[in-house]
Design a protein around this motif. Structure first.
Motif, PDB file in Angstrom:
ATOM      1  N   HIS A 148       1.599   4.416  -1.545  1.00  0.00           N
ATOM      2  CA  HIS A 148       1.239   3.709  -2.562  1.00  0.00           C
ATOM      3  C   HIS A 148       2.539   2.875  -2.906  1.00  0.00           C
ATOM      4  CE1 HIS A 148      -0.585   2.660  -7.107  1.00  0.00           C
ATOM      5  NE2 HIS A 148      -1.494   2.297  -6.175  1.00  0.00           N
ATOM      6  N   PRO A 149       2.158   1.528  -3.576  1.00  0.00           N
ATOM      7  CA  PRO A 149       3.238   0.492  -3.742  1.00  0.00           C
ATOM      8  C   PRO A 149       4.385   1.242  -4.838  1.00  0.00           C
ATOM      9  CG  PRO A 149       1.508  -0.520  -3.801  1.00  0.00           C
ATOM     10  CD  PRO A 149       0.851   0.654  -3.602  1.00  0.00           C
ATOM     11  N   CYS A 150       4.170   2.181  -5.468  1.00  0.00           N
ATOM     12  CA  CYS A 150       4.984   2.994  -6.432  1.00  0.00           C
ATOM     13  C   CYS A 150       5.889   3.755  -5.602  1.00  0.00           C
ATOM     14  CB  CYS A 150       4.171   3.503  -7.437  1.00  0.00           C
ATOM     15  SG  CYS A 150       3.249   5.103  -6.975  1.00  0.00           S
ATOM     16  N   GLY A 151       5.501   4.140  -4.231  1.00  0.00           N
ATOM     17  CA  GLY A 151       6.232   5.145  -3.621  1.00  0.00           C
ATOM     18  C   GLY A 151       5.802   6.531  -3.364  1.00  0.00           C
TER      19      GLY A 151
ATOM     20  N   CYS B 201       2.135   6.876 -10.657  1.00  0.00           N
ATOM     21  CA  CYS B 201       1.748   5.768 -11.424  1.00  0.00           C
ATOM     22  C   CYS B 201       0.468   6.068 -12.499  1.00  0.00           C
ATOM     23  CB  CYS B 201       1.838   4.511 -10.761  1.00  0.00           C
ATOM     24  SG  CYS B 201       0.616   4.175  -9.519  1.00  0.00           S
ATOM     25  N   GLY B 202      -0.328   6.776 -11.815  1.00  0.00           N
ATOM     26  CA  GLY B 202      -1.797   6.924 -12.616  1.00  0.00           C
ATOM     27  C   GLY B 202      -2.808   5.829 -12.274  1.00  0.00           C
TER      28      GLY B 202
END
Ligand SMILES: [Zn+2]
Length: 58
Positions: free
Chosen positions: A15-18, A38-39
């Motif tokens: 995901h973009p959040c890693g 990140c939820g």
């Protein structure tokens, strides 16, 4: 692949959040996932889901 709500799965692409880990919320013809870090919640189709998933985290 046998999947059920409450399982944590790992995706091939992060995901973009890693994070690569997703919690399964709903399983049917469509699948609802929540990013563990990140939820963010996303809906995808069962076919796309099976392509994006690398495995189930025990
Ligand atoms: Zn995320």
């Amino acid at each position: 692949m046998e999947i059920a709500p409450g399982m944590v799965v790992t995706s091939k692409k992060p995901h973009p959040c890693g994070s690569r880990e997703w919690l399964l919320l709903r399983v049917g013809a469509d699948v609802k996932l929540r990013c563990v870090v990140c939820g963010r919640e996303v809906w995808t189709t069962r076919v796309k889901f099976e392509k994006m998933i690398k495995g189930i985290k025990e």
